[in-house]
Design an enzyme around this catalytic site. Structure first.
Site, short mmCIF file in Angstrom:
data_model
loop_
_atom_site.label_atom_id
_atom_site.label_comp_id
_atom_site.label_asym_id
_atom_site.label_seq_id
_atom_site.Cartn_x
_atom_site.Cartn_y
_atom_site.Cartn_z
N THR A 171 -16.48 -19.94 0.98
CA THR A 171 -15.33 -20.16 0.10
C THR A 171 -14.31 -21.07 0.77
O THR A 171 -13.78 -22.00 0.12
CB THR A 171 -14.68 -18.81 -0.28
OG1 THR A 171 -15.68 -17.96 -0.85
CG2 THR A 171 -13.55 -19.01 -1.26
N LYS A 176 -19.38 -20.01 -9.53
CA LYS A 176 -20.07 -18.97 -8.75
C LYS A 176 -20.70 -18.00 -9.73
O LYS A 176 -20.05 -17.54 -10.66
CB LYS A 176 -19.06 -18.27 -7.84
CG LYS A 176 -19.66 -17.11 -7.04
CD LYS A 176 -18.82 -16.81 -5.82
CE LYS A 176 -19.40 -15.60 -5.09
NZ LYS A 176 -19.32 -15.75 -3.62
N SER A 197 -19.05 -10.17 -5.68
CA SER A 197 -18.98 -8.73 -5.42
C SER A 197 -17.76 -8.41 -4.57
O SER A 197 -17.34 -9.23 -3.75
CB SER A 197 -20.22 -8.27 -4.63
OG SER A 197 -21.39 -8.54 -5.34
N ASN A 219 -18.39 -24.18 10.89
CA ASN A 219 -17.06 -23.65 10.61
C ASN A 219 -16.48 -22.97 11.84
O ASN A 219 -17.20 -22.46 12.68
CB ASN A 219 -17.14 -22.66 9.45
CG ASN A 219 -15.78 -22.26 8.94
OD1 ASN A 219 -14.81 -23.03 9.06
ND2 ASN A 219 -15.67 -21.08 8.37
N1 ADP Z 1 -11.98 -22.33 9.31
C1 ADP Z 1 -11.36 -21.18 9.03
N2 ADP Z 1 -10.10 -20.95 9.49
C2 ADP Z 1 -9.43 -19.81 9.20
N3 ADP Z 1 -9.95 -18.81 8.46
C3 ADP Z 1 -11.20 -18.95 7.97
C4 ADP Z 1 -11.96 -20.13 8.23
N4 ADP Z 1 -13.16 -19.99 7.61
C5 ADP Z 1 -13.13 -18.80 7.00
N5 ADP Z 1 -11.96 -18.16 7.20
C6 ADP Z 1 -11.58 -16.83 6.69
O1 ADP Z 1 -12.66 -15.92 6.95
C7 ADP Z 1 -12.89 -15.06 5.84
C8 ADP Z 1 -14.31 -15.26 5.31
O2 ADP Z 1 -14.45 -16.59 4.83
P1 ADP Z 1 -15.02 -16.91 3.37
O3 ADP Z 1 -14.86 -18.36 3.14
O4 ADP Z 1 -14.41 -16.01 2.36
O5 ADP Z 1 -16.56 -16.53 3.59
P2 ADP Z 1 -17.76 -16.45 2.51
O6 ADP Z 1 -17.31 -17.15 1.27
O7 ADP Z 1 -18.91 -17.15 3.18
O8 ADP Z 1 -18.04 -14.99 2.32
C9 ADP Z 1 -11.81 -15.39 4.83
O9 ADP Z 1 -10.74 -14.52 5.02
C10 ADP Z 1 -11.41 -16.82 5.18
O10 ADP Z 1 -10.11 -17.15 4.79
MG MG Z 2 -17.10 -16.52 -0.72
#
Ligand code: ADP
Ligand code: MG
Length: 230
Positions: free
Chosen positions: A19, A40, A44, A183
């Site tokens: 995300t 999407k 969940s 990432n």
């Molecule tokens: N580069 C980043 N810097 C800071 N926070 C991040 C970074 N990448 C992800 N996060 C945080 O980590 C958590 C999981 O990321 P998310 O994008 O929601 O994962 P996914 O969609 O793969 O389940 C979220 O709270 C998001 O804001």
């Molecule tokens: Mg996500």
């Protein structure tokens, strides 16, 4: 009319940053003046309130990318309260994923936006539905929609194994992998720099961008990004 082009975003696992990275991609395309949206199939772990459900992934992407809330109504087709795989959530809560609904919603997104970024659920192996009437895996949807994909991987320890396994699985399923995005990357960390090199060697897929912790822009130009769609 379905004029738009799509790109699928998966990751080496849940919470890896699909995300977060998707939001930066959609933001970059929109800042370059493109019509870019988000889709999407199944989300969940969303708290339902009297007002509906909390916006979750779609709301986050819309916020970051500057998409008005009124536009986000069809960004997610299935929402489940329990933070488990969609197939299990549907067994517990009802409302199982239907391929026809996902196809129609995606086509609708393509009609509305030139560039539709579709976020997966979990990692690449994710049952969307598994009951007596139908069995549907995430990869069935990606294949049915004819999408190519990017893989988001954590930049740190363990990523060589997770990324190579994910890319290999996708290749075996005939899903084109256009690039990898690392990432939480820190260029000062020698392990991460080595991970970038080894992941490229072992997957033969380029790392197209590295995203740092809390980064507000993705370091890839909008034209290159746009060229990955379709
Ligand atoms: N580069 C980043 N810097 C800071 N926070 C991040 C970074 N990448 C992800 N996060 C945080 O980590 C958590 C999981 O990321 P998310 O994008 O929601 O994962 P996914 O969609 O793969 O389940 C979220 O709270 C998001 O804001
Ligand atoms: Mg996500």
């Amino acid at each position: 009319m379905t004029d738009g082009k799509g790109l699928f975003i998966t990751a080496t696992g849940t919470d890896v940053g699909k995300t977060y990275v998707t939001a930066l991609i959609v933001k970059k395309l929109r800042e370059a003046g493109h019509s870019a949206g988000y889709y999407k199939a199944a989300l969940s772990g969303v708290e339902k309130t009297a007002a509906g459900f909390r916006a979750g992934d779609a709301g986050y992407v819309a916020d970051v990318a500057g998409i008005a809330e009124e536009e986000t109504g069809n960004f997610v087709s299935y929402v489940y309260e329990k933070a488990v795989s969609p197939h299990l959530a549907a067994q517990l809560e009802g409302n199982p994923v239907k391929m026809a609904v996902v196809m129609a919603a995606y086509q609708q997104a393509l009609a509305r936006y030139d560039y539709v970024t579709m976020e997966g659920s979990g990692g690449i192996v994710c049952p969307l539905r598994y009951d007596d009437d139908a069995q549907l895996l995430l990869e069935d949807v990606i294949t049915a929609l004819g999408l190519s994909a990017l893989v988001v991987a954590d930049a740190g320890l363990g990523t060589i194994n997770a990324t190579v396994l994910t890319v290999d699985y996708m290749k075996r399923r005939g899903i084109p992998v256009k690039g990898i995005i690392l990432n939480r990357y820190d260029a000062a960390d020698a392990v991460m720099r080595d991970n970038k090199k080894m992941v490229e060697i072992l997957t033969r897929v380029p790392v197209i961008a590295c995203v740092k912790k809390d980064e507000a822009a993705i370091a890839i130009d909008a034209a290159t990004l746009a060229g990955l769609y379709g």
